[in-house]
Write an enzyme that holds these catalytic residues in place. Structure first.
Site, PDB file in Angstrom:
ATOM      1  NE  ARG A  39      -0.255   0.355   5.055  1.00 60.70           N
ATOM      2  CZ  ARG A  39       0.979   1.025   5.450  1.00 60.70           C
ATOM      3  NH1 ARG A  39       1.189   2.156   4.570  1.00 60.70           N
ATOM      4  NH2 ARG A  39       1.480   0.736   6.582  1.00 60.70           N
TER       5      ARG A  39
ATOM      6  CB  CYS B 215       1.408   8.086   9.288  1.00 65.84           C
ATOM      7  SG  CYS B 215       0.112   7.031   9.520  1.00 65.84           S
TER       8      CYS B 215
ATOM      9  CB  ALA C 232      -6.210   1.805  10.930  1.00 63.13           C
TER      10      ALA C 232
ATOM     11  N   GLY D 253      -6.790   0.288   3.090  1.00 63.65           N
ATOM     12  CA  GLY D 253      -7.858   1.016   3.381  1.00 63.65           C
ATOM     13  C   GLY D 253      -7.761   2.084   4.628  1.00 63.65           C
TER      14      GLY D 253
END
EC number: 2.3.1.181
Length: 256
Positions: A88, A192, A176, A174
């Protein structure tokens, strides 16, 4: 072409599922959606929204920096977590109990072929869900996901991480959303890849956060509204049976 399948989302509320099993499910559903659109004539399958929790796991996106994992993989094993490098977008993040993970497997050819718009739509679904619990979620320019603040509780903090992958306009991975997540797990990473902002959860922002199962309801409702789709919701064994019939992948019930 079936008009019902064209605009149908099957939301599968699965409870706790291992990361490996959920990834295999995503891959099989994505393959099926791609095959359906290649058929002559096209035979659209329903879009699928997987809603679940994972045991503790850290994942690193394809463009992520391994330096943002602050401890060794051996140390993660000591705290009962696993680690995966995946395909991803985005950097390193944590998934675990108390967090609602959503994997939309959508054929964007049947909605809109704009990945930026898709991400903004995911964010809007989470912003609306946060509002249902009295929490004001926001966007931050240049950063994907949903944030809370700045306010009297502190500076901006991320409540929902996002990272997606798209093949032939069929999505996987997707979001979280931290509901009652133990935020101490984030101490092992730079979430992140952003080192100047913290993380939060619905439980940290409100006295009545609900459970992950509770939050599945409004998330599903907002997805249906934002994608202008008819939503069929399947729970537990019904959801697992549907997915096994669709993909051939077995999904164990939590605790088995």
């Amino acid at each position: 072409m079936s008009s019902s399948a064209q605009n149908e989302i099957v939301a599968c509320h699965l409870g706790r599922v291992s990361y490996e099993r959920a990834r295999a499910l995503q891959e099989r559903v994505q393959e099926r959606l791609i095959a359906a659109k290649r058929a002559e004539p096209p035979e659209p399958e329903p879009h699928v929204l997987l809603l679940l929790e994972h045991p503790p796991v850290y994942t690193l996106g394809k463009s992520g920096d391994a330096a943002n994992l602050l401890v060794s993989e051996e140390r993660l094993e000591e705290v009962g977590a696993t680690f995966h490098r995946i395909g991803r977008g985005g950097d390193v993040t944590f998934h675990g109990p108390g967090q609602l993970v959503g994997y939309p497997l959508f054929d964007l050819d049947r909605f809109f072929t704009d990945l930026g718009r898709y991400l903004r739509t995911l964010e809007e679904a989470i912003i609306r869900t946060c509002a249902d619990y009295g929490v004001t979620g926001t966007r931050v320019d240049g950063r994907t996901g949903v944030w809370v603040g700045p306010d009297d509780r502190g500076p901006e903090r991320k409540i929902c991480a996002m990272g997606v992958r798209c093949s032939r306009w069929v999505t996987m991975h997707g979001f979280a959303l931290n509901v009652t997540t133990d935020l101490d797990y984030f101490d092992h990473i730079v979430p992140c890849g952003i080192d100047d902002r913290g993380v939060t959860s619905l439980a940290a922002e409100t006295d009545a956060p609900g459970t992950v199962d509770d939050v599945c309801g409004p998330v599903t409702e907002h997805f249906g509204a934002l994608f202008d789709a008819e939503v069929t919701t399947r729970h537990g064994d019904d959801a697992r049976s549907f997915l096994r019939g669709l993909t051939g992948e077995r999904v164990e019930a939590p605790g088995r």
